[in-house]
Motif scaffolding. Structure first.
Motif, PDB file in Angstrom:
ATOM      1  N   GLN A 134      17.636 -93.308  52.156  1.00  0.00           N
ATOM      2  CA  GLN A 134      17.497 -94.444  51.278  1.00  0.00           C
ATOM      3  C   GLN A 134      16.484 -95.318  51.515  1.00  0.00           C
ATOM      4  OE1 GLN A 134      21.265 -96.669  50.931  1.00  0.00           O
ATOM      5  NE2 GLN A 134      20.191 -98.057  49.332  1.00  0.00           N
ATOM      6  N   LEU A 135      16.239 -95.283  52.901  1.00  0.00           N
ATOM      7  CA  LEU A 135      15.160 -96.415  53.457  1.00  0.00           C
ATOM      8  C   LEU A 135      13.684 -95.549  52.853  1.00  0.00           C
ATOM      9  CD1 LEU A 135      16.131 -97.442  56.925  1.00  0.00           C
ATOM     10  CD2 LEU A 135      16.607 -98.423  54.948  1.00  0.00           C
ATOM     11  N   VAL A 136      13.735 -94.190  53.105  1.00  0.00           N
ATOM     12  CA  VAL A 136      12.370 -93.404  52.867  1.00  0.00           C
ATOM     13  C   VAL A 136      12.465 -93.586  51.250  1.00  0.00           C
ATOM     14  CG1 VAL A 136      11.466 -91.231  52.806  1.00  0.00           C
ATOM     15  CG2 VAL A 136      12.570 -92.087  54.776  1.00  0.00           C
ATOM     16  N   ALA A 137      13.436 -93.360  50.536  1.00  0.00           N
ATOM     17  CA  ALA A 137      13.358 -93.451  49.117  1.00  0.00           C
ATOM     18  C   ALA A 137      12.904 -94.900  48.429  1.00  0.00           C
ATOM     19  CB  ALA A 137      14.770 -93.195  48.588  1.00  0.00           C
ATOM     20  N   ALA A 138      13.278 -95.715  49.265  1.00  0.00           N
ATOM     21  CA  ALA A 138      12.998 -96.927  48.855  1.00  0.00           C
ATOM     22  C   ALA A 138      11.403 -97.231  48.803  1.00  0.00           C
ATOM     23  CB  ALA A 138      13.887 -98.269  49.423  1.00  0.00           C
ATOM     24  N   SER A 139      11.069 -96.738  50.135  1.00  0.00           N
ATOM     25  CA  SER A 139       9.620 -97.194  50.602  1.00  0.00           C
ATOM     26  C   SER A 139       8.640 -96.402  49.783  1.00  0.00           C
ATOM     27  CB  SER A 139       9.401 -96.798  51.866  1.00  0.00           C
ATOM     28  OG  SER A 139      10.222 -97.358  52.886  1.00  0.00           O
ATOM     29  N   ILE A 140       8.985 -94.798  49.657  1.00  0.00           N
ATOM     30  CA  ILE A 140       7.954 -93.922  49.177  1.00  0.00           C
ATOM     31  C   ILE A 140       8.176 -93.989  47.541  1.00  0.00           C
ATOM     32  CG2 ILE A 140       7.711 -91.604  48.604  1.00  0.00           C
ATOM     33  CD1 ILE A 140       8.264 -91.178  51.665  1.00  0.00           C
ATOM     34  N   LEU A 141       9.266 -93.948  46.937  1.00  0.00           N
ATOM     35  CA  LEU A 141       9.771 -94.010  45.693  1.00  0.00           C
ATOM     36  C   LEU A 141       9.336 -95.178  44.690  1.00  0.00           C
ATOM     37  CD1 LEU A 141      13.138 -91.850  45.328  1.00  0.00           C
ATOM     38  CD2 LEU A 141      10.558 -91.221  44.962  1.00  0.00           C
ATOM     39  N   GLY A 142       9.682 -96.333  45.600  1.00  0.00           N
ATOM     40  CA  GLY A 142       9.098 -97.664  45.044  1.00  0.00           C
ATOM     41  C   GLY A 142       7.737 -97.750  44.517  1.00  0.00           C
ATOM     42  N   TYR A 143       6.993 -97.350  45.789  1.00  0.00           N
ATOM     43  CA  TYR A 143       5.609 -97.326  45.761  1.00  0.00           C
ATOM     44  C   TYR A 143       4.960 -96.276  44.587  1.00  0.00           C
ATOM     45  CZ  TYR A 143       0.721 -95.826  47.167  1.00  0.00           C
ATOM     46  OH  TYR A 143      -0.574 -95.803  47.266  1.00  0.00           O
ATOM     47  N   LEU A 144       5.611 -94.955  44.778  1.00  0.00           N
ATOM     48  CA  LEU A 144       5.226 -94.106  43.683  1.00  0.00           C
ATOM     49  C   LEU A 144       5.525 -94.502  42.050  1.00  0.00           C
ATOM     50  CD1 LEU A 144       6.400 -90.747  45.331  1.00  0.00           C
ATOM     51  CD2 LEU A 144       3.898 -91.637  44.937  1.00  0.00           C
ATOM     52  N   VAL A 145       6.724 -95.019  41.832  1.00  0.00           N
ATOM     53  CA  VAL A 145       6.975 -95.706  40.565  1.00  0.00           C
ATOM     54  C   VAL A 145       6.135 -96.874  40.072  1.00  0.00           C
ATOM     55  CG1 VAL A 145       8.795 -96.794  39.213  1.00  0.00           C
ATOM     56  CG2 VAL A 145       9.202 -94.755  40.794  1.00  0.00           C
ATOM     57  N   GLY A 146       6.027 -97.708  41.083  1.00  0.00           N
ATOM     58  CA  GLY A 146       4.874 -98.785  40.684  1.00  0.00           C
ATOM     59  C   GLY A 146       3.462 -98.542  40.598  1.00  0.00           C
ATOM     60  N   THR A 147       2.903 -97.433  41.272  1.00  0.00           N
ATOM     61  CA  THR A 147       1.497 -97.316  41.453  1.00  0.00           C
ATOM     62  C   THR A 147       1.142 -96.087  40.706  1.00  0.00           C
ATOM     63  OG1 THR A 147       1.667 -96.438  43.749  1.00  0.00           O
ATOM     64  CG2 THR A 147       1.021 -98.661  43.379  1.00  0.00           C
ATOM     65  N   VAL A 148       1.745 -94.709  41.103  1.00  0.00           N
ATOM     66  CA  VAL A 148       1.293 -93.252  40.721  1.00  0.00           C
ATOM     67  C   VAL A 148       1.817 -93.312  39.254  1.00  0.00           C
ATOM     68  CG1 VAL A 148       1.163 -91.137  41.342  1.00  0.00           C
ATOM     69  CG2 VAL A 148       1.015 -92.806  43.106  1.00  0.00           C
ATOM     70  N   PHE A 149       3.241 -93.620  39.079  1.00  0.00           N
ATOM     71  CA  PHE A 149       4.011 -93.218  37.895  1.00  0.00           C
ATOM     72  C   PHE A 149       3.875 -94.030  36.842  1.00  0.00           C
ATOM     73  CE2 PHE A 149       6.632 -90.445  41.005  1.00  0.00           C
ATOM     74  CZ  PHE A 149       5.709 -89.357  41.209  1.00  0.00           C
ATOM     75  N   ASN A 150       3.355 -95.129  36.882  1.00  0.00           N
ATOM     76  CA  ASN A 150       2.934 -96.039  35.863  1.00  0.00           C
ATOM     77  C   ASN A 150       4.084 -96.789  35.541  1.00  0.00           C
ATOM     78  OD1 ASN A 150       1.568 -97.541  34.041  1.00  0.00           O
ATOM     79  ND2 ASN A 150       1.814 -96.010  32.631  1.00  0.00           N
ATOM     80  N   GLU A 151       5.345 -97.027  36.427  1.00  0.00           N
ATOM     81  CA  GLU A 151       6.375 -97.654  36.240  1.00  0.00           C
ATOM     82  C   GLU A 151       7.458 -96.658  35.220  1.00  0.00           C
ATOM     83  OE1 GLU A 151       6.634-101.669  35.130  1.00  0.00           O
ATOM     84  OE2 GLU A 151       5.302-102.272  36.812  1.00  0.00           O
ATOM     85  N   GLN A 152       7.520 -95.442  35.451  1.00  0.00           N
ATOM     86  CA  GLN A 152       8.212 -94.252  34.966  1.00  0.00           C
ATOM     87  C   GLN A 152       8.983 -93.725  35.940  1.00  0.00           C
ATOM     88  OE1 GLN A 152       6.344 -91.915  31.801  1.00  0.00           O
ATOM     89  NE2 GLN A 152       4.508 -92.927  32.256  1.00  0.00           N
ATOM     90  N   PRO A 153      10.227 -94.368  36.056  1.00  0.00           N
ATOM     91  CA  PRO A 153      11.197 -94.016  36.975  1.00  0.00           C
ATOM     92  C   PRO A 153      11.944 -92.413  36.958  1.00  0.00           C
ATOM     93  CG  PRO A 153      12.142 -95.342  35.563  1.00  0.00           C
ATOM     94  CD  PRO A 153      10.973 -95.491  35.241  1.00  0.00           C
TER      95      PRO A 153
END
Length: 510
Positions: free
Chosen positions: A454-473
């Motif tokens: 969960q810590l990894v998901a919060a760190s990596i996925l939050g970063y990816l959704v906000g920057t790489v995936f253009n806020e597309q979860p």
């Protein structure tokens, strides 16, 4: 002395409390992101806001396991922890929908998740304590059955209150809808009642009986506590601590100098703290200092090989689950149905379908809970778990391609099979490798590999959704599906040998 075989209703009673635990857990998983969004949490920060609870769990779970191994009261060994956790969880469930601000909701989640784990982790050890090895798969499957039933009803409550009782599922901006509020109230009552049923309708073996059960297996174990082995173990503990410390410092420096998202500090600072703990304990052990603190950290390093292998499988399995729990609400409302106004009827109707989906996968889990041991008997635990996780991964990936409610429900069928297996098969494989007087502690440590992803998901996925995936979860859900398939393939690497360590101290009442 061997543990006697227990009857069906004995196993039923000792597992019934999980009905309430999962009732609360399902309400949390299906509705907390919705509550955070209602309180105006940015979508890219949802994962981070979930972190307070698991960070506390990393501290609470091994400590609860350590002390429950050494506890004996009139209520027994594990049952006092069931009861205390149930009371605290019920209070938190009442408080959550009454949160007046985002930060209050985050704080309540912190308390609620920690309290649920106070009840839940000793339940895993309870099966290992009370059942002989040949019945443990049935015991964990019984827990999976109650988890499925509790989660189905818990997940569906907001939908049921809205569509069956006419309770509103909309509210002014910043206010939690009544359907969600009443669901949490009902969950609090069910949680407490179900755990009380197990507390007062089940028994535990005395410390003396548990010591005799442990002695019956002592001939199968070989001591490795020679002076040379002890020195090597201490040296490796110190070296591992230095490695974690250096990696953590390097990672934090990389995040700082590249001005990356602050979420990434979660992992790097965590490695720094873990490294320092290992170094300190290594230094204390070199001075022959032994206490609860050194025992907890040292036993973490000395996990049985089966547990180490299963921990990798758990990591990728739960990484996938957390991607689903954190991002499914915004994936369904936005990617599938194209609703973004949180005060609109369309958005809230779509959001109400997420608990329905979660109810479906939990219902499937309950339906197949007793089928998995049959499949495992004909094949093996490893093959059964692998197939279940692959089905779950394919179910998550399919969410990207569906565009209606029926398609979303069908996606959850595979997830349900995987969920049933995740809740039972790894624990059945693990329990045989653990010494009985450290069962609670190691079950608590095993939960690290639920929290860490969960810590990894919060760190990596939050970063990816906000920057790489253009806020597309929805892309976080796709990554989760691939992670679950990988976990299934890694299951084939797990061995099921028993532990070879003689317990350090005999079990005794405190």
């Amino acid at each position: 002395m061997q543990k006697p075989k227990l009857g069906f209703w004995d196993i039923w009673n000792m597992s019934f409390g999980f009905l309430g635990i999962q009732f609360g857990f399902a309400l949390q998983n299906a509705n907390v992101s919705r509550i955070f969004s209602t309180l105006n949490a940015p979508v890219e920060d949802l994962a981070v806001f979930w972190l307070a609870a698991p960070l506390t769990g990393l501290i609470v779970q091994p400590i609860i396991g350590y002390f429950s191994d050494r506890t004996w009261t009139r209520l027994g060994r594990r049952r006092p922890y069931f009861l205390v956790g149930a009371i605290l969880s019920s209070l938190a469930l009442v408080a959550m929908p009454n949160s007046s601000s985002l930060w209050m909701a985050i704080g309540v989640l912190w308390i609620m998740d920690s309290s649920i784990n106070i009840s839940m982790e000793p339940f895993r050890a309870f099966v290992g304590d009370n059942l002989p090895q040949r019945q443990r798969a049935l015991g964990f499957s019984m827990q999976s059955f109650f988890i499925g039933i509790g989660a189905v009803v818990g997940s569906l409550l907001p939908y049921m209150f809205t569509n069956w009782m006419g309770i509103s599922n909309t509210a002014p901006e910043g206010v939690i809808p009544d359907s969600v509020t009443y669901s949490f109230y009902a969950g609090a009552a069910v949680f407490l009642i179900a755990v009380l049923w197990t507390v007062f309708n089940s028994k535990e073996y005395s410390p003396e009986e548990m010591a005799q059960f442990e002695q019956s297996d002592i001939a199968k174990k070989v001591s490795r506590d020679t002076p040379e082995d002890l020195r090597a173990n201490i040296n490796w503990q110190f070296i591992n601590g230095v490695i974690m410390l250096l990696i953590g410092i390097a990672g934090a420096s990389w995040v700082y100098f590249n001005e990356l998202k602050n979420d990434l500090y979660i992992l790097t600072v965590g490695l720094v703290v873990a490294g320092l703990l290992f170094i300190v304990v290594g230094l204390l052990r070199k001075q022959n200092i032994k206490n609860g603190f050194t025992t907890i950290i040292t036993d973490m390093q000395n996990m049985p090989i089966t547990m180490k292998q299963l921990s990798i499988v758990q990591f990728f399995s739960w990484f996938a689950l957390f991607s689903m729990w954190i991002y499914m609400n915004d994936t369904v409302t936005g990617h599938v149905f194209n609703f973004f106004d949180k005060t609109s009827q369309g958005y809230n109707d779509a959001a109400d379908w997420v608990p329905v989906m979660f109810g479906v996968y939990n219902g499937v889990a309950a339906a197949v809970a007793f089928l998995l041991p049959v499949v495992a008997k004909r094949t093996s635990n490893k093959v059964t778990h692998m197939l279940a996780l692959i089905l779950g991964g394919l179910g998550l990936i399919s969410v990207y391609f569906v565009s209606d409610r029926i398609g979303l429900v069908m996606s959850m069928v595979g997830v349900g099979v995987a969920w049933a297996s995740i809740l039972s098969i790894p624990y059945a494989m693990l329990s045989g490798s653990l010494p009985s007087n450290k069962m609670g502690y190691y079950m608590g440590v095993f939960n690290f590999f639920i929290v860490i992803p969960q810590l990894v998901a919060a760190s990596i996925l939050g970063y990816l959704v906000g920057t790489v995936f253009n806020e597309q979860p929805v892309y976080a859900i796709l990554i989760g599906g691939c992670s679950m398939i990988l976990a299934g393939l890694l299951t084939l690497n797990v061995t099921t040998a028993r532990t070879v360590n003689i317990p350090e101290t005999p079990l005794r009442p405190q």
